[in-house]
Design a protein around this motif. Structure first.
Motif, short mmCIF file in Angstrom:
data_model
loop_
_atom_site.label_atom_id
_atom_site.label_comp_id
_atom_site.label_asym_id
_atom_site.label_seq_id
_atom_site.Cartn_x
_atom_site.Cartn_y
_atom_site.Cartn_z
N ALA A 24 0.82 -1.21 0.00
CA ALA A 24 0.00 0.00 0.00
C ALA A 24 0.86 1.26 0.00
N ALA A 27 2.63 1.56 -3.47
CA ALA A 27 1.81 1.25 -4.64
C ALA A 27 2.00 2.28 -5.74
N LEU A 165 1.77 6.03 3.05
CA LEU A 165 0.36 5.67 2.98
C LEU A 165 -0.47 6.93 2.65
#
Length: 239
Positions: A24, A27, A165
């Motif tokens: 995540a 990504a 994130l």
């Protein structure tokens, strides 16, 4: 559920959670980069080797407990030897790309901190990782110590993924959030020890202390003359 089954489930679950956090966090800049062409990404090819090696580490961390669970101990040990090579590569390439980033005119991408000062964070991260993995390898014949040290070693590099994130509150809070959210993984291990042993395992205690105490230490030394002098010398080596 037997204690052994619960233990394997715990370690596999922790490894999966770490792998998902890495996926995540990176990504947009690595795993799904073609779909996010405007997202800031490192221009140097070395960073993509860095991403591949780090991903391999977290995949190994996930696979290894599964091999034990299925009785493939010999394969676990053979893969463990490969894991030691991956860990060594992580330290080397992790330090190298950190030096590359610190030597850029603009420093680390998206980091509004002088690059030589910020270098203390990834540099010490790799040092702590290397120490913990080396201790885990030395204790490979003591499973309860080995698996805890491997897990704690893998927590440190997660800070970089946590910081990426896509949540505004994380970015707004800075290092306290980056380190604090990373330490939730350590808190889970502490809770596991207390629930199953009624006390902390020595590896959890001392490995956890090394990880947690290194976090403010990086911030404390980052602006000192001694660190800045060393950082400038080290960055010059890769220019």
């Amino acid at each position: 559920m037997s204690r052994g089954s619960g233990e394997r489930l715990f370690y596999s679950g922790m490894a999966l959670a770490m792998l998902l956090t890495v996926s995540a966090g990176f990504a947009r800049s690595f795993f799904l980069r073609p779909w996010f062409p405007d997202h800031p990404s490192p221009p140097e090819t070395a960073f993509y080797w860095h991403g591949a090696v780090f991903t391999a580490w977290y995949l190994l961390l996930f696979v290894q407990p599964l091999l034990i669970a299925t009785g493939r101990v010999d394969r676990h040990r053979r893969l463990g030897r490969a894991g030691a090579v991956v860990a060594a590569a992580m330290v080397v390439i992790g330090v190298y790309v950190a030096l590359l980033a610190a030597g850029r005119p603009g420093g680390f991408i998206g980091v509004p901190v002088p690059p030589l000062a910020f270098l203390a964070i990834p540099f010490l991260d790799m040092m702590v990782f290397g120490i913990l993995v080396a201790c885990a390898i030395a204790k490979r014949n003591v499973p309860q110590t080995h698996k805890r040290l491997m897990l704690i070693a893998s927590m440190g590099p997660l800070t970089a993924a946590v910081a990426r994130l896509p949540f505004d509150f994380i970015l707004a809070s800075g290092p306290p959030a980056f380190f604090g959210l990373t330490d939730l993984f350590l808190l889970a291990l502490v809770a596991w020890d207390l629930a199953t042993r009624r006390r902390l395992h020595a590896a959890t205690l001392w490995g956890g202390l090394l990880l947690v105490l290194s976090q403010p230490l990086r911030l404390l030394i980052s602006g000192t003359d001694g660190w800045l002098g060393f950082a400038g010398w080290a960055v010059a080596l890769v220019r």
